[in-house]
Design a protein around this motif. Sequence first.
Motif, short mmCIF file in Angstrom:
data_model
loop_
_atom_site.label_atom_id
_atom_site.label_comp_id
_atom_site.label_asym_id
_atom_site.label_seq_id
_atom_site.Cartn_x
_atom_site.Cartn_y
_atom_site.Cartn_z
N GLY A 123 19.35 44.88 89.50
CA GLY A 123 19.31 45.87 89.27
C GLY A 123 20.21 47.08 88.37
N HIS A 124 20.06 48.66 88.30
CA HIS A 124 20.65 49.65 87.63
C HIS A 124 21.57 49.07 87.23
N TRP A 125 22.98 49.18 86.88
CA TRP A 125 24.04 49.57 85.97
C TRP A 125 24.91 50.36 85.22
N TYR A 126 25.63 51.10 85.27
CA TYR A 126 26.68 52.50 84.10
C TYR A 126 27.22 51.17 84.11
N VAL A 127 27.41 51.35 82.67
CA VAL A 127 29.69 50.47 81.99
C VAL A 127 29.84 51.68 81.91
N ALA B 124 36.48 40.85 89.44
CA ALA B 124 36.61 41.81 91.07
C ALA B 124 35.53 42.02 90.96
N VAL B 125 34.73 42.37 92.42
CA VAL B 125 33.47 43.08 93.10
C VAL B 125 33.60 44.03 93.99
N SER B 126 33.30 44.45 94.18
CA SER B 126 33.86 45.88 95.62
C SER B 126 33.57 45.29 96.43
N PRO B 127 34.07 45.02 97.81
CA PRO B 127 34.57 45.04 98.80
C PRO B 127 32.87 44.85 99.63
N PRO B 128 32.61 44.23 100.91
CA PRO B 128 31.56 43.39 101.40
C PRO B 128 31.57 45.38 101.90
N PRO B 129 30.29 45.78 102.78
CA PRO B 129 29.20 45.48 102.64
C PRO B 129 28.29 45.50 101.38
N ARG B 130 27.13 45.35 101.34
CA ARG B 130 26.00 45.16 100.80
C ARG B 130 25.62 46.50 101.27
N PRO B 131 25.35 47.77 98.94
CA PRO B 131 24.92 46.83 98.70
C PRO B 131 26.29 46.54 97.76
N TRP C 220 30.21 48.00 92.40
CA TRP C 220 31.20 47.98 91.67
C TRP C 220 31.00 46.46 91.47
N ALA C 221 31.26 46.24 89.78
CA ALA C 221 31.70 44.60 89.31
C ALA C 221 32.52 45.10 88.27
N VAL C 222 33.37 44.52 88.18
CA VAL C 222 34.11 43.36 86.71
C VAL C 222 33.98 42.69 85.78
N LEU C 223 33.27 42.58 84.84
CA LEU C 223 33.23 40.75 83.92
C LEU C 223 33.79 41.30 82.74
N PHE C 224 34.40 40.47 82.31
CA PHE C 224 35.39 40.17 81.09
C PHE C 224 34.23 39.04 79.81
N ASP C 225 34.15 39.08 79.43
CA ASP C 225 33.34 38.64 78.21
C ASP C 225 34.98 38.25 77.15
N VAL D 73 33.32 47.46 82.79
CA VAL D 73 33.43 48.00 84.50
C VAL D 73 31.46 47.86 85.17
N LEU D 74 30.79 47.62 85.27
CA LEU D 74 30.31 48.35 86.22
C LEU D 74 29.48 49.24 87.14
N SER D 75 28.60 49.88 87.34
CA SER D 75 28.80 51.21 88.15
C SER D 75 27.27 51.49 88.33
N ARG D 76 27.38 51.60 89.58
CA ARG D 76 25.96 51.57 90.56
C ARG D 76 25.27 52.72 90.21
N THR D 77 26.30 53.92 89.62
CA THR D 77 26.28 55.36 89.59
C THR D 77 27.19 56.08 88.58
N PRO D 78 27.09 56.77 87.19
CA PRO D 78 28.22 57.31 86.44
C PRO D 78 29.44 57.36 86.42
N ILE D 79 30.10 57.99 87.69
CA ILE D 79 31.32 58.09 88.15
C ILE D 79 31.73 57.04 88.89
N LEU D 80 32.52 56.43 88.92
CA LEU D 80 32.90 55.46 89.96
C LEU D 80 34.17 56.53 91.00
N PRO D 81 34.13 56.89 92.03
CA PRO D 81 34.98 57.38 92.93
C PRO D 81 36.45 56.94 92.23
#
Length: 206
Positions: free
Chosen positions: A50-54, A138-145, A148-153, A166-174
């Motif tokens: 799906g779509h993510w905002y970094v 890190a990933v956001s806790p359940p339930p789906r969907p 947010w998720a945190v990936l480190f290259d 830091v990936l978020s489904r919305t432009p602003i992470l709460p």
Amino acid sequence: VCSTAAFAALLLARLASCQECGGRASPIETLHLREWNLSSGVELLHMLEGHWYVVSSINWFEKGWSCFEGDFKRVANGSQVTCSWSFTVPFVGRQRMTDQLSYPNATKVDSLSLRSLSMPEWLRKLLDEEQRGVRVIAVSPPPRPLEWAVLFDCANWVTPTGELFVLSRTPILPDDHLESVRRVVRDNSISDFRILPCSGSGLLVV
């Protein structure tokens, strides 16, 4: 494919860093990952579609970037994800590049591999972008969907301190989620990040 301007930025970063780093492993368990009870990494790839905002940046050459977005789509029977990135660079405009995420070992859900699809083979090898290690921090806790998720290259010539997504489904992470992310980033000994704004989000780079 990657534009000429994007290639120039990558090559400039390569020459400026002049150091090699083998990457950094996460010293702690991935936040919330165990709560999802995933049997293999393929399930996580499905959740990442799906779509993510970094919303983060720790690299000097990304200063001033905005609206860093990614569309993740599963391919190869769901065993890989194609990441189509787009972002706005000051004085240059909208840029695009494409990466691919996969699992060297699908039983290790927190350890992915990244391959740049925008670069020719010789440049991928030069910049260590052929099979670059990626840790799920890190990933956001359940339930789906997945919210947010945190990936480190892991580090390479382009990003000698690594690259944080830091990936978020919305432009602003709460704020409460953002604080959790900052805490786990610090716990993993990764540099704190700047916020990447997107037009209309009301955010400023700090």
